[in-house]
Design a protein around this motif. Structure first.
Motif, PDB file in Angstrom:
ATOM      1  N   GLY C 192       0.812  -1.201   0.000  1.00 49.75           N
ATOM      2  CA  GLY C 192       0.000   0.000   0.000  1.00 49.75           C
ATOM      3  C   GLY C 192       0.850   1.258   0.000  1.00 49.75           C
ATOM      4  N   LEU C 193       1.903   1.209   0.789  1.00 47.61           N
ATOM      5  CA  LEU C 193       2.799   2.368   0.823  1.00 47.61           C
ATOM      6  C   LEU C 193       3.427   2.567  -0.543  1.00 47.61           C
ATOM      7  CD1 LEU C 193       3.700   4.420   2.817  1.00 47.61           C
ATOM      8  CD2 LEU C 193       5.558   2.925   3.524  1.00 47.61           C
ATOM      9  N   ALA C 194       3.798   1.427  -1.147  1.00 45.98           N
ATOM     10  CA  ALA C 194       4.382   1.500  -2.489  1.00 45.98           C
ATOM     11  C   ALA C 194       3.375   2.127  -3.456  1.00 45.98           C
ATOM     12  CB  ALA C 194       4.787   0.106  -2.962  1.00 45.98           C
ATOM     13  N   LEU C 195       2.115   1.693  -3.343  1.00 46.56           N
ATOM     14  CA  LEU C 195       1.091   2.201  -4.257  1.00 46.56           C
ATOM     15  C   LEU C 195       0.898   3.692  -4.088  1.00 46.56           C
ATOM     16  CD1 LEU C 195      -1.630  -0.578  -4.145  1.00 46.56           C
ATOM     17  CD2 LEU C 195      -0.360   0.196  -6.133  1.00 46.56           C
ATOM     18  N   LYS C 196       0.860   4.137  -2.845  1.00 46.80           N
ATOM     19  CA  LYS C 196       0.656   5.569  -2.646  1.00 46.80           C
ATOM     20  C   LYS C 196       1.823   6.353  -3.215  1.00 46.80           C
ATOM     21  CE  LYS C 196      -2.379   5.915   1.290  1.00 46.80           C
ATOM     22  NZ  LYS C 196      -2.383   6.327   2.679  1.00 46.80           N
ATOM     23  N   ALA C 197       3.017   5.821  -3.032  1.00 48.32           N
ATOM     24  CA  ALA C 197       4.184   6.499  -3.590  1.00 48.32           C
ATOM     25  C   ALA C 197       4.085   6.541  -5.103  1.00 48.32           C
ATOM     26  CB  ALA C 197       5.456   5.777  -3.149  1.00 48.32           C
ATOM     27  N   MET C 198       3.685   5.408  -5.685  1.00 44.48           N
ATOM     28  CA  MET C 198       3.584   5.333  -7.138  1.00 44.48           C
ATOM     29  C   MET C 198       2.520   6.294  -7.647  1.00 44.48           C
ATOM     30  SD  MET C 198       3.903   1.266  -7.580  1.00 44.48           S
ATOM     31  CE  MET C 198       2.701   1.218  -8.895  1.00 44.48           C
ATOM     32  N   ALA C 204       9.958   8.793  -8.885  1.00 44.27           N
ATOM     33  CA  ALA C 204      10.606   8.932  -7.577  1.00 44.27           C
ATOM     34  C   ALA C 204      10.439   7.654  -6.772  1.00 44.27           C
ATOM     35  CB  ALA C 204      10.021  10.129  -6.836  1.00 44.27           C
ATOM     36  N   ALA C 205       9.252   7.063  -6.889  1.00 43.67           N
ATOM     37  CA  ALA C 205       9.010   5.822  -6.157  1.00 43.67           C
ATOM     38  C   ALA C 205       9.974   4.739  -6.608  1.00 43.67           C
ATOM     39  CB  ALA C 205       7.558   5.374  -6.365  1.00 43.67           C
ATOM     40  N   ALA C 206      10.140   4.643  -7.933  1.00 42.17           N
ATOM     41  CA  ALA C 206      11.056   3.632  -8.469  1.00 42.17           C
ATOM     42  C   ALA C 206      12.462   3.872  -7.952  1.00 42.17           C
ATOM     43  CB  ALA C 206      11.024   3.654  -9.993  1.00 42.17           C
ATOM     44  N   CYS C 207      12.860   5.135  -7.901  1.00 41.84           N
ATOM     45  CA  CYS C 207      14.201   5.437  -7.413  1.00 41.84           C
ATOM     46  C   CYS C 207      14.342   5.133  -5.935  1.00 41.84           C
ATOM     47  CB  CYS C 207      14.519   6.927  -7.647  1.00 41.84           C
ATOM     48  SG  CYS C 207      14.671   7.329  -9.377  1.00 41.84           S
ATOM     49  N   SER C 208      13.220   5.106  -5.224  1.00 43.12           N
ATOM     50  CA  SER C 208      13.304   4.809  -3.799  1.00 43.12           C
ATOM     51  C   SER C 208      13.289   3.318  -3.539  1.00 43.12           C
ATOM     52  CB  SER C 208      12.133   5.463  -3.055  1.00 43.12           C
ATOM     53  OG  SER C 208      12.119   6.830  -3.295  1.00 43.12           O
ATOM     54  N   GLY C 209      13.289   2.534  -4.592  1.00 42.31           N
ATOM     55  CA  GLY C 209      13.374   1.094  -4.404  1.00 42.31           C
ATOM     56  C   GLY C 209      12.062   0.353  -4.565  1.00 42.31           C
ATOM     57  N   VAL C 210      11.004   1.051  -4.920  1.00 42.66           N
ATOM     58  CA  VAL C 210       9.727   0.364  -5.116  1.00 42.66           C
ATOM     59  C   VAL C 210       9.778  -0.425  -6.425  1.00 42.66           C
ATOM     60  CG1 VAL C 210       7.274   0.723  -5.579  1.00 42.66           C
ATOM     61  CG2 VAL C 210       8.438   2.126  -3.877  1.00 42.66           C
TER      62      VAL C 210
END
Lengths: 234, 288, 338
Positions: C192-198, C204-210
């Motif tokens: 869910g956290l990944a989804l919100k970031a995406m 940016a999310a991808a760069c954060s490791g998602v």
């Protein structure tokens, strides 16, 4: 001083909630070359973008040839005779070198600068006219961006860090052309991190520091110490 | 010989599909917008042609003189007043707005014209054929349609690469902010692009109207064919779009020949195969 | 000092309490409602669930699909096939249909994920069309005109009509509640956290490791599974299936999208509000036929242009409300003194 071509008064600029300029005032006279120097993040590019209409400004904060142009969209500002050579050159990758120059002349304003004269100024562009703009070297791209802005026959040319990323010899070559530009009656604002070149090319200098004018005056009058102090804020 | 005939028919109808696709390709190229109402606008153009032929008693091909400007003006206004507001980073607004538009157009046409099938009559040209070889006949109308499709694509190609407005289209597509520095008002450029797109839609609509029966619900199918042609041919290349249309037409013709119920499915399968094997399309222009 | 993540805000306790009361009241509907009421409520539950799933896909995972009808129809046809051709109990066929759809959604995802943005949207539509055309070729299930559920299968649901109505009503309520619960759980999890970031900034999310691709894939398959189960149930209730009905763009995509847009994309409460508004409109305006549909389209356009965050989006932004406890707060606590 005769009435200024460009008069910026107490300009403020924001990126969202972040304030980048705090009441900046500068003046540029016709056919004059003015340098705006300062460290990274001082607000130099922001100043040019505000003048060019890419950033919102208060209506009376910017006056050009007596007319308030603050807040006008960029295409309207361009139509009034201000041309910006953007940071990073901003050539159109889908267009060839010649097409980039031609679109600079899109507005159809008549003047000294034609395709032929731009090729005289920068012969290397003429040699590579049919190539995609992406095929040029950094220095050649800068020449093309400059040529494109000239094609609009502007009264005011704004140059955003044209020396950035280029070898000193290339920078000298480009700066050598600027007197020719001024000779046609175009005023120039040079935003630069390369202080030496800027001071050599300009008659007056403004130094920005954290969004404010820290120092201004005739280029020949300012001492190195004064400039260093203003630049770094020590 | 039988198969040559099948392929020939497929090629000819493929020209029509290429026309469906050309308008889509143009506006995606200029402003990264996919108009879900595109197919419905083709059907709208067909109905405009219907009204024009009935009101003025002219033939469908003559009606083009009315339909093309009408659709171009609709396109300009649509972009200026509605779609320009949806452009930006988020892709939901333009997608949902054009989806809503699609529903409105379909139901509007349904209200105005009912769900009955209609067709425009073009007179003798509809049944005229040319004999190419022993046992190989081609209809004059499909041939004309194909020629017009090629001409339209060539025309668009010319506009894009050899005129000032074409330069403006490409520059604005590359970098809308720097394009403004050249004195180009993005809103006007986009509106002109949409007007051009709908002018092409107008031509496609008239040919659709003459070729077969049409009714208000046929929009989505035209959108899908146009879309498939663009993807098969590859984004960013108008000639690729033509090729894509031809391939789609041939695939459908082959499918129909094997079993009439497989016609459309065969087209979808061809699309999916290209998507699986070469997702960038067969003739995609590689962009830096 | 320790750090922990807490969920929810103060107002959430009220929201959860309201939800529990509402659930209890709705579960008791067979006692206070007539047959028509149960059918209407079942429809509402189905749309709330379908819209919530579409919201998850588009509003959170950024996968704007105009082809979810593919899975509604696939679920429905799977159930009919399992029940009629293989004699499997219709109620058990519901989850089985979901699994079949989930399995099929994997190759579909591998294909359509090659497309981006608008092209992805239309690609999903084409896949739905392929399903529809294939379904109309299956003569064992009635081909193009479809088929009805045989009496024997109908009896297998429950012996009496009343029991059948109640059973399917409760299944509808449970399924919708389960879908909502699943979505909330998913959003509270790591994914869910990944989804919100995406949702906010994919790069940016991808760069954060998602792992953007894997997250999207997971959401797509789960959504397909749930959508198919809903489709199976919907057509089980209708007792009849046909390709055009099962794969209808209007019923399963257009209405769903309108509901989500009107209610508010990217927020869980949106689809609930949107469904209520949609049904209110439908009960009052549906007699107008095509004009009603045109108005729906117009409303969607106006909302997209004027209030892109939908009704709940506007309300939540203005008052800071949130019904479901989803917002994460990081709490710093002093270590307990020994």
């Amino acid at each position: 001083m005769p009435e200024a071509l460009l008069a910026v008064r107490n300009l403020e600029a924001f990126y969202g909630d972040f304030q980048a300029l705090f009441g900046v005032s500068i003046e540029v006279a016709r056919a004059e070359a003015v340098a705006v120097i300062g460290a990274n993040g001082a607000g130099k590019s922001t100043l040019l973008k505000s003048i060019a209409g890419l950033l919102r400004a208060r209506r009376d904060a910017i006056a050009f040839a007596g007319e308030p142009i603050g807040g006008m969209p960029a295409y309207a500002v361009a139509a009034r005779g201000i041309a910006l050579v953007p940071e990073g050159r901003g050539l159109f990758p889908s267009l060839s070198v010649e097409e980039n120059l031609l679109i600079g002349g899109q507005l159809g304003r008549l003047g000294a600068w034609t395709l032929r004269r731009v090729y005289e100024l920068f012969p290397v562009l003429g040699q590579r006219r049919k190539l995609p703009s992406t095929a040029l070297s950094g220095g050649q791209q800068q020449m093309a961006a400059l040529g494109r802005a000239l094609m609009a026959n502007p009264q005011l040319l704004l140059c955003d860090e044209i020396s950035l990323g280029l070898a000193p010899i290339v920078v000298r070559e480009i700066y050598a052309r600027l007197p020719g530009v001024r000779a046609e009656g175009t005023a120039i604002v040079l935003v630069e991190q390369d202080v030496v070149q800027a001071l050599a090319a300009a008659s007056r200098v403004y130094c920005l520091q954290e969004g404010r004018v820290a120092l201004s005056g005739a280029a020949k009058d300012l001492t190195r110490e004064a400039i260093a102090a203003a630049y770094f804020g020590v | 010989m039988e198969w040559i005939n099948v392929i020939l028919q497929g090629v000819l109808v493929g020209g029509l599909y290429a026309m469906f696709a050309a308008g889509l390709s143009l506006i995606f190229g200029v402003m990264r917008l996919v108009n879900i109402a595109h197919g419905d606008l083709i059907v709208l153009a067909a109905y405009v042609a219907l009204v024009a032929t009935q009101t003025f008693g002219i033939g469908p091909l003559t009606a083009l003189i009315i339909v093309v400007p009408v659709m171009a003006i609709i396109g300009y206004a649509l972009q200026w007043f509605v779609l320009n507001r949806t452009l930006g980073e988020d892709l939901l607004p333009p997608l949902l707005v054009t989806f809503g538009l699609s529903v409105i157009i379909q139901n509007g046409l349904l209200t105005a014209f009912t769900a009955d099938n209609v067709k425009l009559q073009a007179g003798g040209i509809e049944v005229a054929t040319i004999r190419l070889a022993e046992g190989l006949y081609v209809g004059v109308l499909p041939l004309l349609q194909f020629a017009v499709a090629v001409a339209v694509i060539a025309g668009l190609q010319f506009i894009f690469y050899r005129t000032a407005i074409g330069r403006a289209f490409r520059a604005t597509a590359d970098d809308p902010a720097v394009a403004q520095l050249m004195g180009l008002d993005n809103r006007r450029v986009f509106a002109l692009a949409m007007a051009a797109s709908l002018a092409v839609v107008a031509i496609a609509g008239v040919f659709l109207a003459v070729r077969a029966n049409f009714d208000p619900s046929q929009g989505p199918a035209r959108l899908i064919f146009g879309f498939e042609a663009v993807i098969i041919g590859g984004l960013g290349s108008l000639w690729g779009t033509l090729a894509g249309g031809l391939i789609l037409g041939v695939a459908q013709a082959v499918g129909a020949h094997l079993d009439p119920g497989w016609q459309i499915l065969a087209g979808h399968v061809a699309f999916l195969i290209v998507l699986a094997a070469r997702p960038q399309g067969l003739f995609a222009k590689v962009h830096t | 000092m320790t750090v922990r993540v807490a969920f929810g805000r103060r107002g959430n306790r009220l929201g959860v309490a309201l939800g529990a009361i509402a659930f209890a009241a709705l579960a008791a509907a067979p006692w206070w409602g007539g047959r028509d009421d149960l059918q209407l409520l079942s429809e509402i539950y189905a749309y709330v669930a379908l819209a919530s799933l579409w919201n998850l896909l588009a509003g959170y995972a950024g996968l704007v699909s105009v082809g979810q009808q593919a899975y509604v129809g696939l679920g429905a046809y799977s159930l009919f096939a399992l029940a009629i051709l293989f004699g499997i109990s219709p109620l058990w066929s519901i989850p089985l249909a979901g699994l079949i759809a989930a399995a099929l959604s994997i190759p579909v995802a591998l294909l359509v994920f090659r497309l981006r943005g608008h092209y992805f949207a239309i690609g999903t539509w084409i896949v739905a069309e392929v399903f529809r055309l294939t379904a109309s070729q299956i003569s064992a299930l009635g081909g193009g005109s479809g088929t009805s559920l045989p009496a024997a299968v109908v009896i297998a649901i429950a012996p009496t009509r009343a029991l059948r109505d109640f059973t399917m009503y409760w299944i509808a309520l449970l399924l919708a509640a389960a879908v909502l619960a699943l979505i909330v759980l998913l959003l509270r999890s790591r994914y869910g956290l990944a989804l919100k970031a995406m949702r906010d900034a994919e790069l940016a999310a991808a760069c954060s490791g998602v792992d953007v691709y894997r997250t999207k894939f997971l959401v797509y398959v789960l959504t397909a599974l749930a959508t198919a189960m809903l489709g199976a149930l919907i057509f089980l209730q209708k007792l009849r299936i046909s390709p055009d009905a099962a794969f209808s763009v209007n019923d399963w995509t257009a209405f769903v999208i309108f509901i989500t847009v009107i209610g508010g994309i990217g927020r869980i409460e949106g689809p609930i509000i949107g469904t209520l508004v949609f049904f209110a409109l439908r009960q009052t305006l549906a007699d107008l036929g095509t004009i009603y549909l045109m108005m729906l389209g117009l409303v969607a356009i106006v909302i997209m242009l004027m209030a892109p965050k939908g009704i709940w989006g506007m309300v939540a932004a203005r008052f800071g409300w949130q019904l479901f406890p989803l917002e994460r707060t990081v709490l710093f606590e002093e270590a307990k003194q020994r």
